[in-house]
Enzyme design. Sequence first.
Site, PDB file in Angstrom:
ATOM      1  N   TYR A 292     -88.489  83.306  25.398  1.00 54.18           N
ATOM      2  CA  TYR A 292     -87.713  81.999  25.547  1.00 54.18           C
ATOM      3  C   TYR A 292     -86.666  81.917  26.866  1.00 54.18           C
ATOM      4  O   TYR A 292     -86.688  81.105  27.580  1.00 54.18           O
ATOM      5  CB  TYR A 292     -87.368  81.457  24.194  1.00 54.18           C
TER       6      TYR A 292
ATOM      7  N   LYS B 296     -86.450  79.912  30.310  1.00 57.48           N
ATOM      8  CA  LYS B 296     -85.469  79.054  30.615  1.00 57.48           C
ATOM      9  C   LYS B 296     -84.836  79.328  31.817  1.00 57.48           C
ATOM     10  O   LYS B 296     -84.282  78.423  32.779  1.00 57.48           O
ATOM     11  CB  LYS B 296     -84.408  78.901  29.363  1.00 57.48           C
TER      12      LYS B 296
ATOM     13  N   THR C 186     -79.875  76.678  28.601  1.00 61.04           N
ATOM     14  CA  THR C 186     -79.192  77.229  27.231  1.00 61.04           C
ATOM     15  C   THR C 186     -78.314  78.372  28.089  1.00 61.04           C
ATOM     16  O   THR C 186     -78.503  78.934  29.069  1.00 61.04           O
ATOM     17  CB  THR C 186     -80.272  77.673  26.394  1.00 61.04           C
ATOM     18  N   ASP C 187     -77.297  78.575  27.152  1.00 62.82           N
ATOM     19  CA  ASP C 187     -76.434  79.975  27.380  1.00 62.82           C
ATOM     20  C   ASP C 187     -77.268  81.209  27.483  1.00 62.82           C
ATOM     21  O   ASP C 187     -76.789  82.112  27.803  1.00 62.82           O
ATOM     22  CB  ASP C 187     -74.997  79.732  26.621  1.00 62.82           C
ATOM     23  N   GLU C 188     -78.486  81.121  26.697  1.00 60.62           N
ATOM     24  CA  GLU C 188     -79.382  82.263  26.683  1.00 60.62           C
ATOM     25  C   GLU C 188     -79.719  82.977  27.941  1.00 60.62           C
ATOM     26  O   GLU C 188     -80.192  84.193  27.806  1.00 60.62           O
ATOM     27  CB  GLU C 188     -80.407  82.149  25.463  1.00 60.62           C
TER      28      GLU C 188
HETATM   29  P1  NAD Z   1     -87.064  71.005  19.884  1.00 62.71           P
HETATM   30  O1  NAD Z   1     -87.943  72.180  19.604  1.00 62.71           O
HETATM   31  O2  NAD Z   1     -86.259  70.656  18.763  1.00 62.71           O
HETATM   32  O3  NAD Z   1     -87.798  69.722  20.539  1.00 62.71           O
HETATM   33  C1  NAD Z   1     -88.364  69.965  21.721  1.00 62.71           C
HETATM   34  C2  NAD Z   1     -89.117  68.745  21.987  1.00 62.71           C
HETATM   35  O4  NAD Z   1     -89.865  68.836  23.391  1.00 62.71           O
HETATM   36  C3  NAD Z   1     -90.160  68.469  20.955  1.00 62.71           C
HETATM   37  O5  NAD Z   1     -90.036  67.096  20.675  1.00 62.71           O
HETATM   38  C4  NAD Z   1     -91.627  68.712  21.555  1.00 62.71           C
HETATM   39  O6  NAD Z   1     -92.577  67.759  21.093  1.00 62.71           O
HETATM   40  C5  NAD Z   1     -91.095  68.510  22.975  1.00 62.71           C
HETATM   41  N1  NAD Z   1     -92.264  69.220  23.908  1.00 62.71           N
HETATM   42  C6  NAD Z   1     -92.496  70.477  23.860  1.00 62.71           C
HETATM   43  N2  NAD Z   1     -93.348  70.871  24.866  1.00 62.71           N
HETATM   44  C7  NAD Z   1     -93.740  69.559  25.311  1.00 62.71           C
HETATM   45  C8  NAD Z   1     -94.469  69.364  26.486  1.00 62.71           C
HETATM   46  N3  NAD Z   1     -95.241  70.341  27.258  1.00 62.71           N
HETATM   47  N4  NAD Z   1     -94.508  68.091  26.977  1.00 62.71           N
HETATM   48  C9  NAD Z   1     -93.667  67.454  26.403  1.00 62.71           C
HETATM   49  N5  NAD Z   1     -93.012  67.365  25.326  1.00 62.71           N
HETATM   50  C10 NAD Z   1     -92.953  68.603  24.917  1.00 62.71           C
HETATM   51  O7  NAD Z   1     -85.745  71.662  20.837  1.00 62.71           O
HETATM   52  P2  NAD Z   1     -84.329  71.239  20.880  1.00 62.71           P
HETATM   53  O8  NAD Z   1     -83.533  72.252  20.039  1.00 62.71           O
HETATM   54  O9  NAD Z   1     -84.048  69.836  20.616  1.00 62.71           O
HETATM   55  O10 NAD Z   1     -83.867  71.623  22.517  1.00 62.71           O
HETATM   56  C11 NAD Z   1     -84.093  70.604  23.230  1.00 62.71           C
HETATM   57  C12 NAD Z   1     -83.634  71.380  24.702  1.00 62.71           C
HETATM   58  O11 NAD Z   1     -82.265  71.910  24.827  1.00 62.71           O
HETATM   59  C13 NAD Z   1     -84.408  72.542  25.061  1.00 62.71           C
HETATM   60  O12 NAD Z   1     -84.705  72.441  26.565  1.00 62.71           O
HETATM   61  C14 NAD Z   1     -83.559  73.731  24.908  1.00 62.71           C
HETATM   62  O13 NAD Z   1     -83.932  74.787  25.747  1.00 62.71           O
HETATM   63  C15 NAD Z   1     -82.099  73.249  25.033  1.00 62.71           C
HETATM   64  N6  NAD Z   1     -81.106  74.005  24.248  1.00 62.71           N
HETATM   65  C16 NAD Z   1     -81.184  74.043  22.895  1.00 62.71           C
HETATM   66  C17 NAD Z   1     -80.276  74.568  22.248  1.00 62.71           C
HETATM   67  C18 NAD Z   1     -80.226  74.569  20.636  1.00 62.71           C
HETATM   68  O14 NAD Z   1     -79.334  75.187  19.896  1.00 62.71           O
HETATM   69  N7  NAD Z   1     -81.181  74.195  20.097  1.00 62.71           N
HETATM   70  C19 NAD Z   1     -79.008  75.002  22.764  1.00 62.71           C
HETATM   71  C20 NAD Z   1     -79.047  74.817  24.170  1.00 62.71           C
HETATM   72  C21 NAD Z   1     -80.262  74.349  24.952  1.00 62.71           C
HETATM   73  O1  TDX Z   2     -83.476  83.142   9.236  1.00 58.97           O
HETATM   74  C1  TDX Z   2     -82.709  83.346  10.136  1.00 58.97           C
HETATM   75  N1  TDX Z   2     -81.779  84.437   9.882  1.00 58.97           N
HETATM   76  C2  TDX Z   2     -81.009  84.811  10.945  1.00 58.97           C
HETATM   77  O2  TDX Z   2     -79.982  85.632  10.894  1.00 58.97           O
HETATM   78  C3  TDX Z   2     -82.865  82.963  11.490  1.00 58.97           C
HETATM   79  C4  TDX Z   2     -83.869  81.749  11.694  1.00 58.97           C
HETATM   80  C5  TDX Z   2     -81.999  83.038  12.459  1.00 58.97           C
HETATM   81  N2  TDX Z   2     -81.058  84.152  12.172  1.00 58.97           N
HETATM   82  C6  TDX Z   2     -80.040  84.376  13.518  1.00 58.97           C
HETATM   83  C7  TDX Z   2     -80.394  84.750  14.622  1.00 58.97           C
HETATM   84  C8  TDX Z   2     -79.465  84.395  15.644  1.00 58.97           C
HETATM   85  O3  TDX Z   2     -78.397  85.466  15.663  1.00 58.97           O
HETATM   86  O4  TDX Z   2     -79.183  83.247  13.462  1.00 58.97           O
HETATM   87  C9  TDX Z   2     -78.953  83.178  14.737  1.00 58.97           C
HETATM   88  C10 TDX Z   2     -79.337  81.637  15.352  1.00 58.97           C
HETATM   89  O5  TDX Z   2     -80.877  81.902  15.394  1.00 58.97           O
HETATM   90  P1  TDX Z   2     -81.677  80.576  16.009  1.00 58.97           P
HETATM   91  O6  TDX Z   2     -81.426  79.473  14.983  1.00 58.97           O
HETATM   92  O7  TDX Z   2     -82.931  81.153  15.795  1.00 58.97           O
HETATM   93  O8  TDX Z   2     -81.106  80.536  17.362  1.00 58.97           O
HETATM   94  P2  TDX Z   2     -80.814  81.309  18.580  1.00 58.97           P
HETATM   95  O9  TDX Z   2     -81.935  82.283  18.589  1.00 58.97           O
HETATM   96  O10 TDX Z   2     -79.469  81.503  18.668  1.00 58.97           O
HETATM   97  O11 TDX Z   2     -81.104  80.116  19.714  1.00 58.97           O
HETATM   98  C11 TDX Z   2     -80.638  78.546  19.671  1.00 58.97           C
HETATM   99  O12 TDX Z   2     -79.499  78.599  20.375  1.00 58.97           O
HETATM  100  C12 TDX Z   2     -79.938  78.644  22.023  1.00 58.97           C
HETATM  101  C13 TDX Z   2     -81.781  77.738  19.756  1.00 58.97           C
HETATM  102  O13 TDX Z   2     -82.931  77.793  19.076  1.00 58.97           O
HETATM  103  C14 TDX Z   2     -82.201  77.932  21.217  1.00 58.97           C
HETATM  104  O14 TDX Z   2     -83.218  76.822  21.672  1.00 58.97           O
HETATM  105  C15 TDX Z   2     -81.195  77.677  22.152  1.00 58.97           C
HETATM  106  O15 TDX Z   2     -81.375  77.955  23.443  1.00 58.97           O
END
Ligand code: NAD
Ligand code: TDX
Length: 336
Positions: A152, A156, A120-122
């Site tokens: 988190y 990462k 992630t970019d975080e």
């Molecule tokens: P998510 O939480 O929707 O899904 C995570 C999945 O991993 C789930 O299916 C969960 O059951 C599985 N999991 C969790 N712990 C596990 C374990 N110990 N063993 C096996 N499986 C396990 O997450 P997401 O939003 O789909 O993110 C997927 C990946 O992409 C993550 O690595 C996250 O850091 C990265 N990522 C997410 C975002 C975003 O915006 N959501 C952005 C950049 C990177």
């Molecule tokens: O109810 C809300 N109100 C609000 O203002 C929630 C749930 C979030 N927020 C804000 C927090 C953040 O500035 O919105 C923005 C986005 O929040 P999230 O969806 O929780 O995402 P963020 O914390 O930015 O992280 C996401 O992007 C990077 C993913 O959850 C991560 O897994 C990924 O690595």
Amino acid sequence: MRILVTGGAGFIGSNFVHHLVRHTDASVTVLDKLTYAASRESLAGLPEDRVELVVGDIVDAGLVEPLVAQHDAVVHYAAESHNDNSLNDPSPFIQTNLIGTFTLLEAVRKAGVRFHHVSTDEVYGDLPLVDDTADDPKRFTEETPYQPSSPYSASKAGSDHLVRAWVRSFGVQATISNCSNNYGPWQHIEKFIPRQITEVLDGRRPKLYGSGENVRDWIHTEDHSSAVLRILEQGRIGETYLIGADGEKSNLEVVRMILRLMGRAEDDFEHVTDRAGHDLRYAIDSGKLRTELGWSPEYGDFEAGLAQTVAWYRDNEAWWRPNKDATEASYAAKGQ
Ligand code: NAD
Ligand code: TDX
């Protein structure tokens, strides 16, 4: 090719599994613990002779090592992924994101299997907000120093460092990608965009943390999947690629857009307690991926992608409804 996708029953991993089935002839094994964030339905309709689900934990070396050895590549999505949850209880983040990645790295090292790590970019921390007069605002690049803010993002960041060390010290054949915020169907309703859409569908008001000026760089999950496949196929071993689609929007802008798309007044939202340590702005410079590997996103129009996402949540209430009350109760307990 036999590809093992960890976390393939989650929001982004399941999209990648569908993408692999559509765009390659690979056979796919999903390794997923099926935590609260997973959804078996997201994998429905895939051909049984090409996709298999193994339910298990990436921390379990006894399961992981023989499974990895049966594959040509591992694409590692499994993670605890929600910042707010990491503030309530960091422990599963350390287990899955650090120990789980370590376990997979040891397995690919022993079996000589190609590894792609999804991050992630975080990990870079945050950037200052941009005022309208700046002509070249700062964005993250592959050279930006790591400065994670939350449990988190720290977990990462640690997992990225492990991957680099295993490449350099043991010659593991790995690449890393760091992507910005994803949106699209199948995202858990604890996350910002689906939470606000389902609040509006339930006749309540969207909830902005703090002032709402925080900026996220949105990318459709389909574009994330096409970028990961491109890196898996053509990326240089040991390299990191940033993935982004030039989708910077403040949270306030996104909430107003959702309200407009759903036929409600644009100021019909509320401000709630801010997130501790809330990162201000994320922004990705994806120039390396575009120039070196010729990738570009297909979802250039954020509002159109958001409108499709709104329609998907409207049409798929049966999927998200069972989680809604518990998700909102947990936010309400924190004044959010
Ligand atoms: P998510 O939480 O929707 O899904 C995570 C999945 O991993 C789930 O299916 C969960 O059951 C599985 N999991 C969790 N712990 C596990 C374990 N110990 N063993 C096996 N499986 C396990 O997450 P997401 O939003 O789909 O993110 C997927 C990946 O992409 C993550 O690595 C996250 O850091 C990265 N990522 C997410 C975002 C975003 O915006 N959501 C952005 C950049 C990177
Ligand atoms: O109810 C809300 N109100 C609000 O203002 C929630 C749930 C979030 N927020 C804000 C927090 C953040 O500035 O919105 C923005 C986005 O929040 P999230 O969806 O929780 O995402 P963020 O914390 O930015 O992280 C996401 O992007 C990077 C993913 O959850 C991560 O897994 C990924 O690595």
